[in-house]
Design an enzyme around this catalytic site. Structure first.
Site, PDB file in Angstrom:
ATOM      1  N   ASP A 189      38.523  35.451  35.410  1.00  0.00           N
ATOM      2  CA  ASP A 189      37.887  35.220  36.715  1.00  0.00           C
ATOM      3  C   ASP A 189      36.405  34.874  36.521  1.00  0.00           C
ATOM      4  O   ASP A 189      35.537  35.342  37.271  1.00  0.00           O
ATOM      5  CB  ASP A 189      38.055  36.405  37.675  1.00  0.00           C
ATOM      6  CG  ASP A 189      37.709  36.015  39.118  1.00  0.00           C
ATOM      7  OD1 ASP A 189      37.532  34.812  39.391  1.00  0.00           O
ATOM      8  OD2 ASP A 189      37.609  36.911  39.979  1.00  0.00           O
ATOM      9  N   HIS A 194      27.421  32.472  39.270  1.00  0.00           N
ATOM     10  CA  HIS A 194      26.525  32.357  40.429  1.00  0.00           C
ATOM     11  C   HIS A 194      25.097  32.385  39.898  1.00  0.00           C
ATOM     12  O   HIS A 194      24.828  33.012  38.867  1.00  0.00           O
ATOM     13  CB  HIS A 194      26.739  33.515  41.417  1.00  0.00           C
ATOM     14  CG  HIS A 194      28.071  33.493  42.096  1.00  0.00           C
ATOM     15  ND1 HIS A 194      28.413  32.544  43.030  1.00  0.00           N
ATOM     16  CD2 HIS A 194      29.159  34.293  41.971  1.00  0.00           C
ATOM     17  CE1 HIS A 194      29.647  32.767  43.461  1.00  0.00           C
ATOM     18  NE2 HIS A 194      30.134  33.819  42.830  1.00  0.00           N
ATOM     19  N   HIS A 204      43.793  38.996  39.418  1.00  0.00           N
ATOM     20  CA  HIS A 204      42.810  40.092  39.220  1.00  0.00           C
ATOM     21  C   HIS A 204      43.213  41.403  39.907  1.00  0.00           C
ATOM     22  O   HIS A 204      42.545  41.889  40.825  1.00  0.00           O
ATOM     23  CB  HIS A 204      41.392  39.683  39.636  1.00  0.00           C
ATOM     24  CG  HIS A 204      41.292  38.730  40.801  1.00  0.00           C
ATOM     25  ND1 HIS A 204      41.938  38.924  41.982  1.00  0.00           N
ATOM     26  CD2 HIS A 204      40.606  37.575  40.936  1.00  0.00           C
ATOM     27  CE1 HIS A 204      41.649  37.925  42.797  1.00  0.00           C
ATOM     28  NE2 HIS A 204      40.854  37.088  42.189  1.00  0.00           N
ATOM     29  N   HIS A 241      36.344  29.608  37.193  1.00  0.00           N
ATOM     30  CA  HIS A 241      35.694  28.779  38.219  1.00  0.00           C
ATOM     31  C   HIS A 241      34.620  27.942  37.528  1.00  0.00           C
ATOM     32  O   HIS A 241      33.591  28.491  37.120  1.00  0.00           O
ATOM     33  CB  HIS A 241      35.047  29.659  39.288  1.00  0.00           C
ATOM     34  CG  HIS A 241      36.026  30.536  40.020  1.00  0.00           C
ATOM     35  ND1 HIS A 241      36.629  30.166  41.196  1.00  0.00           N
ATOM     36  CD2 HIS A 241      36.526  31.770  39.724  1.00  0.00           C
ATOM     37  CE1 HIS A 241      37.446  31.129  41.614  1.00  0.00           C
ATOM     38  NE2 HIS A 241      37.404  32.121  40.729  1.00  0.00           N
ATOM     39  N   PHE A 242      34.879  26.643  37.386  1.00  0.00           N
ATOM     40  CA  PHE A 242      33.880  25.764  36.761  1.00  0.00           C
ATOM     41  C   PHE A 242      32.987  25.094  37.814  1.00  0.00           C
ATOM     42  O   PHE A 242      32.100  24.316  37.469  1.00  0.00           O
ATOM     43  CB  PHE A 242      34.551  24.731  35.849  1.00  0.00           C
ATOM     44  CG  PHE A 242      34.927  25.264  34.474  1.00  0.00           C
ATOM     45  CD1 PHE A 242      34.693  26.592  34.133  1.00  0.00           C
ATOM     46  CD2 PHE A 242      35.504  24.432  33.523  1.00  0.00           C
ATOM     47  CE1 PHE A 242      35.032  27.094  32.868  1.00  0.00           C
ATOM     48  CE2 PHE A 242      35.839  24.913  32.253  1.00  0.00           C
ATOM     49  CZ  PHE A 242      35.604  26.241  31.928  1.00  0.00           C
ATOM     50  N   ARG A 243      33.260  25.374  39.092  1.00  0.00           N
ATOM     51  CA  ARG A 243      32.354  24.965  40.196  1.00  0.00           C
ATOM     52  C   ARG A 243      32.132  23.464  40.309  1.00  0.00           C
ATOM     53  O   ARG A 243      31.092  23.046  40.848  1.00  0.00           O
ATOM     54  CB  ARG A 243      30.983  25.639  40.038  1.00  0.00           C
ATOM     55  CG  ARG A 243      30.998  27.138  39.837  1.00  0.00           C
ATOM     56  CD  ARG A 243      31.455  27.857  41.067  1.00  0.00           C
ATOM     57  NE  ARG A 243      31.268  29.305  40.963  1.00  0.00           N
ATOM     58  CZ  ARG A 243      32.081  30.183  41.523  1.00  0.00           C
ATOM     59  NH1 ARG A 243      33.134  29.783  42.239  1.00  0.00           N
ATOM     60  NH2 ARG A 243      31.848  31.470  41.417  1.00  0.00           N
ATOM     61  N   ASN A 283      35.187  40.220  43.924  1.00  0.00           N
ATOM     62  CA  ASN A 283      36.373  40.381  44.758  1.00  0.00           C
ATOM     63  C   ASN A 283      37.640  40.189  43.922  1.00  0.00           C
ATOM     64  O   ASN A 283      37.743  39.138  43.291  1.00  0.00           O
ATOM     65  CB  ASN A 283      36.400  39.350  45.887  1.00  0.00           C
ATOM     66  CG  ASN A 283      35.165  39.395  46.739  1.00  0.00           C
ATOM     67  OD1 ASN A 283      34.451  40.390  46.786  1.00  0.00           O
ATOM     68  ND2 ASN A 283      34.887  38.289  47.411  1.00  0.00           N
ATOM     69  N   ASN A 332      38.711  26.401  44.378  1.00  0.00           N
ATOM     70  CA  ASN A 332      37.731  26.613  45.458  1.00  0.00           C
ATOM     71  C   ASN A 332      36.407  25.919  45.159  1.00  0.00           C
ATOM     72  O   ASN A 332      35.336  26.505  45.232  1.00  0.00           O
ATOM     73  CB  ASN A 332      37.527  28.119  45.740  1.00  0.00           C
ATOM     74  CG  ASN A 332      36.931  28.881  44.565  1.00  0.00           C
ATOM     75  OD1 ASN A 332      36.972  28.409  43.426  1.00  0.00           O
ATOM     76  ND2 ASN A 332      36.388  30.055  44.821  1.00  0.00           N
ATOM     77  N   HIS A 367      42.336  31.703  34.726  1.00  0.00           N
ATOM     78  CA  HIS A 367      41.580  31.924  35.970  1.00  0.00           C
ATOM     79  C   HIS A 367      40.083  31.776  35.735  1.00  0.00           C
ATOM     80  O   HIS A 367      39.397  32.732  35.354  1.00  0.00           O
ATOM     81  CB  HIS A 367      41.901  33.336  36.486  1.00  0.00           C
ATOM     82  CG  HIS A 367      41.404  33.624  37.861  1.00  0.00           C
ATOM     83  ND1 HIS A 367      42.095  34.417  38.749  1.00  0.00           N
ATOM     84  CD2 HIS A 367      40.282  33.260  38.515  1.00  0.00           C
ATOM     85  CE1 HIS A 367      41.420  34.502  39.883  1.00  0.00           C
ATOM     86  NE2 HIS A 367      40.310  33.810  39.755  1.00  0.00           N
TER      87      HIS A 367
HETATM   88  O1  DOR Z   1      34.548  37.665  42.836  1.00  0.00           O
HETATM   89  C1  DOR Z   1      35.113  36.593  42.991  1.00  0.00           C
HETATM   90  N1  DOR Z   1      34.449  35.439  42.909  1.00  0.00           N
HETATM   91  N2  DOR Z   1      36.398  36.607  43.262  1.00  0.00           N
HETATM   92  C2  DOR Z   1      37.058  35.469  43.574  1.00  0.00           C
HETATM   93  O2  DOR Z   1      38.236  35.528  43.766  1.00  0.00           O
HETATM   94  C3  DOR Z   1      36.335  34.204  43.717  1.00  0.00           C
HETATM   95  C4  DOR Z   1      35.144  34.196  42.877  1.00  0.00           C
HETATM   96  C5  DOR Z   1      34.204  33.055  43.156  1.00  0.00           C
HETATM   97  O3  DOR Z   1      34.686  31.937  43.402  1.00  0.00           O
HETATM   98  O4  DOR Z   1      33.006  33.275  43.083  1.00  0.00           O
HETATM   99 ZN    ZN Z   2      40.182  35.603  43.171  1.00  0.00          ZN
END
Ligand code: DOR
Ligand code: ZN
Length: 421
Positions: A303, A307, A230, A61-63, A276, A93, A59
């Protein structure tokens, strides 16, 4: 390459022993008590180090594509290697979202240039909107390793049921972000003591529990391998435990922050503790640890959610949710779970290597002759303080905190991809 004098921990076989490893052409060629090194051999002295299969994160996020100021496939890979990860499963996402074959193919093609193995999920619904299903068969054929609308819950139960049926037929996992927005007024903070102190309603645990209950039931009915992402609340853990006992193929991920911190961290770290689902109470944290210890929770996942500083500097309700995690995950597992006596080191590594590999049908996560040479060498006793990151972002509440367990070398496909300075 020859690695000498290390302590091999192999969660796949639940064994550990001192041994040398010879790597040839990206494959583990020999494991033996004393392998002589020729002068031409690249040799790593692993005296005092533990050698584990390379870590696998289910899990992250490499954006990429969409948010190159937060992270890219390249910077995400550097952060992963520094954290001891040799395989990472990316969430969908991005922008555009990974709901079509061309977007998926573009990522997988570019991923080949990186030093670690990058896998990509496809979305469950078009644009994460929960209305139109994606062509999961086509996404699987193009290389998707699983399906998820992570970041957004799948609120329509019947839609979710059909997606699970499809995932079951394709024999791929479907992973779910469990937070029903109907209960939530402010994302990223538990509805409780701290939220009332700062005058926000927040996100109550029932938002998660109600969807976990529903999806455990759907998992039981469909037979799909369903991952509760999570997990954050004690009743969610209890639901997973119960439905596992009933025979559902339900799995759960715990993040290092959910087993290391509580909502109190929001008072100290502000938006760096906003994610989240949110950090909850000590009771919830202890229930997650208990779930990890008794096998209810089978996976530790980061996760990793980068940011920018500018975004995280916004007032709490406006800042984005999420924290980075790849570079501190192993150390948090060692510090919070192993040193506190909740899990053995082998149990910790099981949840970061072989369990993810089995669930996603990956041929990694073990140390065996003939297996791919993906390894992490670390000192479980070394105390260090995270100060700077290879991730493009540095949104972490763990910066400046003393942690045990330092990655010294990461090897992927038989190649040294990270060396600590
Ligand atoms: O805190 C979170 N940030 N929870 C997620 O499920 C998505 C993630 C994000 O993409 O920033
Ligand atoms: Zn999530």
């Amino acid at each position: 390459m020859i690695i000498k004098n290390g302590l091999l921990v192999n969660p796949d076989t639940n064994t550990s022993c001192k041994a040398d490893i010879r790597i040839k052409n990206g494959i583990i060629d020999e494991i033996n008590s004393d392998i002589p090194a020729a002068s031409s051999d690249e040799c790593i002295d692993a005296e005092g180090l533990t050698i584990s299969p390379g870590l696998i994160d289910t899990h992250a996020h490499f954006r990429d594509p969409g948010f190159p100021h937060k992270e890219t496939l390249h910077t995400g890979s550097l952060a992963a290697a520094k954290g001891g990860f040799t395989s990472v499963i990316c969430m969908a996402n991005t922008s555009p979202t990974v709901d079509s074959v061309p977007v998926l193919q573009d990522i997988l093609e570019r991923a080949k240039n990186e030093d670690i193995r990058i896998f990509q999920t496809g979305t469950v619904s078009h644009g994460l909107k929960g209305k139109v299903p994606t062509d999961m068969t086509a996404l699987k054929e193009a290389g998707a390793c699983g399906f998820t609308d992570d970041g957004i819950p799948v609120t329509d139960a019947s839609f979710c049921y059909k997606a699970m049926q499809e995932a079951a037929a394709l024999d791929l996992p479907i992973s779910l972000h469990e937070e029903d927005p109907a209960f939530i007024q402010n994302n990223g903070i538990n509805h409780g003591k701290i939220s009332s102190q700062i005058g926000l309603y927040g996100s109550p645990a029932i938002a998660e529990e109600s969807l976990v209950a529903r999806d455990c039931m759907l998992a039981l009915r469909t037979g799909a391998h369903v991952v509760i992402q999570h997990i954050s609340s004690k009743y969610s853990v209890e639901l997973v435990r119960t439905f596992k006992n009933m025979g559902a193929n339900v799995h759960a991920e715990a993040t290092p922050h959910h087993f290391s911190l509580t909502e109190d961290a929001v008072s100290v770290h502000g938006t760096l503790a906003k994610m989240n689902p949110p950090l909850r109470t000590e009771e919830d944290r202890l229930a997650i640890i208990q779930g990890l210890a008794d096998g209810t929770i089978d996976i530790i996942a980061t996760d990793h959610a980068p940011h920018s500083a500018l975004e995280k500097e916004k007032p709490f309700p406006d800042a984005p949710s999420g924290i980075i995690g790849l570079e501190t995950a192993l150390a948090l597992g060692i510090t919070t779970l192993v040193r506190e006596g909740h899990l053995s080191l082998t149990e910790l590594l099981e949840k970061m290597t072989i369990n993810p590999a089995r669930l996603y049908h990956l041929p990694y996560g073990k140390i065996a002759k003939g297996s791919p040479a993906d390894l992490v060498l670390f000192d479980p006793k070394e105390l260090w303080i995270p100060k700077e990151y290879l991730s493009l972002s540095s949104n972490s509440p763990f910066t400046g905190r003393e942690l045990y367990g330092k990655v010294r070398y990461t090897i992927c496909r038989g190649k040294l991809v990270y060396t600590a300075s």
